[in-house]
Motif scaffolding. Structure first.
Motif: not given
Length: 323
Positions: A133-142, A184-185, A199-203
């Protein structure tokens, strides 16, 4: 033989949940000598698991990504599907799923060959799912950020706050939190000498520095409470309803939006978690069956408000006149 087999599985489990294990510490965990540990590591390598070793004072063992997948009884297509599915499940908003899915995703991505990691990130970026439901975060970054939290290792990354220029940060990572459809981190910012949420989508480009740290006391009850306090993210609601329809029918209509528990052939209980009460209301409406709100009171009031609004819409409708 049984003891050796169970110890090998235990060794594999430890290697999959930690970035790097000093040899002496790993042997102590398993209750064996370092010589026996070396034989167990060789046994894993014979099975196809890429275990790296380093000598010297900082020596130890680490499970590394290999040229091919280790024997998980999965082919390439299945491995990609598993990682994409875990990524969606981690962002599903289903209570209790985010943390477990992230742990599983971290284990899978760490042993994927680079070519399959690229496919996972491409698929997650170019497809839509009701679970996300929110911004997609790359699996490797997460998984890189989650691993730094687990290893208590300082992390560097680029970060762009809303309305601000890009900055470089170095932090002591504490926890990764899924809240309100976003990741979030929570970390102690070494440059600003204070706790922050990111926010991880801005990282971008998270890089572990190799420097360990002693964890600090978080100035909040837990990481989720900290994110809510500093980011203004509302606390999620846990909605429950008794639906007068078979579980299979409800599951088909609701999909991954909730957890469904059959009660008998004609009824089931559905549980959904969301920071908004709108989409659980819509999900129940999509089932097309009678239902009873079990809680919380805010959801019952929300459903009543929706119902009253629809009734007014039909009562106030202006009849059309044929000309």
């Amino acid at each position: 033989m049984a003891n050796t087999s169970s110890r090998t599985l235990r060794l594999l489990s430890l290697l999959q949940t930690h970035r790097h294990w000093p040899g002496l510490e790993l042997a102590d965990r398993l209750g064996v000598s370092e010589r026996t540990l070396r034989r167990d590591v060789d046994r894993l390598r014979e099975l196809g698991y890429p275990v790296g070793a380093a000598r010297g004072t900082d020596g130890g063992y680490q499970l590394a990504p290999g040229a091919v997948l280790p024997p998980l009884l999965l082919d390439d297509e299945e491995a990609v599907a598993l990682a994409v599915g875990l990524g969606d499940a981690a962002q599903s908003g289903i209570a209790g799923m985010q943390e477990a899915s992230l742990r599983a995703l971290t284990k899978v991505v760490r042993v994927l060959p680079p070519r399959l990691r690229a496919r996972v990130d491409a698929l997650r970026a170019m497809t839509l799912s009701v679970a996300a439901s929110g911004p997609i975060v790359a699996a490797e970054l997460l998984t890189a950020v989650a691993q730094a939290c687990r290893d208590e290792e300082r992390l560097r990354f680029g970060y762009t706050a809303r309305g601000s220029a890009p900055t470089e940060r170095e932090v002591e990572p504490h926890r990764v939190v899924a809240l309100g459809g976003r990741w979030y981190l929570v970390a102690y910012d070494l440059g600003r000498h204070d706790w922050r949420s990111f926010r991880l989508d801005r990282l971008t480009e998270p890089t572990a520095t190799g420097t360990r740290f002693r964890p600090r006391a978080l100035p909040a009850e837990d990481a989720a409470a900290f994110v809510q306090a500093v980011s203004g993210v509302p606390a999620p609601y846990t909605v429950q309803a008794l639906v007068h329809a078979p579980a299979a029918r409800v599951r088909q209509a609701v999909g991954q939006w909730g957890t469904i528990e059959p009660l008998d052939q004609d009824r089931c209980r559905i549980t959904m978690t969301s920071t908004s009460l709108d989409w659980p209301t819509q999900a129940l409406g999509n089932v097309g069956a009678e239902f009873e709100v079990l809680g919380p009171p805010e959801f019952a009031a929300h459903v009543q408000e929706w119902g009253a609004r629809f009734i007014r819409a039909t009562q106030e409708a202006v009849p059309t006149v044929a000309i």
